[in-house]
Each structure stands twice: as structure tokens, then as C-alpha cells.
Design a protein around this motif. Sequence first.
Motif, PDB file in Angstrom:
ATOM      1  N   VAL A  49       8.841  -4.790  -2.373  1.00 39.36           N
ATOM      2  CA  VAL A  49       8.621  -3.367  -2.572  1.00 39.36           C
ATOM      3  C   VAL A  49       7.160  -3.159  -2.966  1.00 39.36           C
ATOM      4  O   VAL A  49       6.607  -3.926  -3.749  1.00 39.36           O
ATOM      5  N   THR A  50       6.551  -2.136  -2.400  1.00 36.35           N
ATOM      6  CA  THR A  50       5.187  -1.777  -2.781  1.00 36.35           C
ATOM      7  C   THR A  50       5.258  -0.817  -3.951  1.00 36.35           C
ATOM      8  O   THR A  50       6.012   0.158  -3.917  1.00 36.35           O
ATOM      9  N   ASP A  51       4.504  -1.097  -5.003  1.00 31.31           N
ATOM     10  CA  ASP A  51       4.537  -0.337  -6.243  1.00 31.31           C
ATOM     11  C   ASP A  51       3.105   0.103  -6.543  1.00 31.31           C
ATOM     12  O   ASP A  51       2.218  -0.736  -6.749  1.00 31.31           O
ATOM     13  N   LYS A 108       7.253   3.771  -5.574  1.00 28.00           N
ATOM     14  CA  LYS A 108       7.759   2.514  -5.019  1.00 28.00           C
ATOM     15  C   LYS A 108       8.179   2.781  -3.584  1.00 28.00           C
ATOM     16  O   LYS A 108       8.938   3.712  -3.320  1.00 28.00           O
ATOM     17  N   ARG A 138       4.244   6.981 -10.392  1.00 25.58           N
ATOM     18  CA  ARG A 138       4.430   5.612  -9.932  1.00 25.58           C
ATOM     19  C   ARG A 138       5.329   5.710  -8.706  1.00 25.58           C
ATOM     20  O   ARG A 138       6.429   6.257  -8.776  1.00 25.58           O
TER      21      ARG A 138
END
Length: 127
Positions: free
Chosen positions: A77-79, A18, A16
Motif C-alpha cells: 500500500v502506498t502511504d 493510503k 494521510r
Amino acid sequence: MQVLQVDIPSGLWVIRMKLQPGATLPTHRHGGEVFAFTLTGAWKYLEYPEVNTAGSYLYEPAGSIHTLHAPASNTEVTDVWFAIRGPNLNLDAEGKVTLILDAGLVLKVYQSRCKKAGLPRPAVIGA
């Protein structure tokens, strides 16, 4: 980056990632296929016009070369969740390999960084 699962014999690593607005990762080539699902934010490959947004799913064939970028115009934030099979080869401007990341190295680096940050040993499936 959070490592969620590793299967070293098969070369699978699930992470994952971020990314803050404006973040750009090194240009890289994948030795195997990659699957990505965007949870929040937006990102793209600098080499292509398409933008991945929350809810989008992306498949990358083995051998693809690109530079992941979260636009500076993002307001959050891009996750993103990635399942990667095989090595990730970081490339310099001439296309020469500068770093090879695989399931084993990603796990080792992640565990080391967690330890240095004073965090407990992370729960990673397969580790």
C-alpha cells in the motif's frame, strides 16, 4: 484517507492517504501549494515521469494540475502525508471543474464517513 488537521480560516488541510496498487485519483488542480511526504510505496503523476518513493518529499506550487496514480506494480500500500492549502478542484476530461474540495468540506465528509462506518468521532487537530 485520514484527515489529521484542518484550519478552515487559513484553508489548510492535512491528510494521510493510503492507496492500493493501481489506484488513480481524479485529475485535479490546486488553488494553493501542497507538500507531500511518502511513507511507504510509490506513486506518481501521470503527466510526469518522476516516481515518488518511501522517504521522498514533494512540493507542488499553486495552480499545478495532475493525476495521482499508484502503479499496479506496487507490492504494498502506498502511504502519503499531504499538507494542502486552499481548494482542490477535480477536473473532467475537458478541464471543467466537477468538484471543489476544501478544508471544511473534507472535514465534513470525513466525519460523516466515520460515523456511517460506526467509528467514534475522529480526533482531528483544529476540528
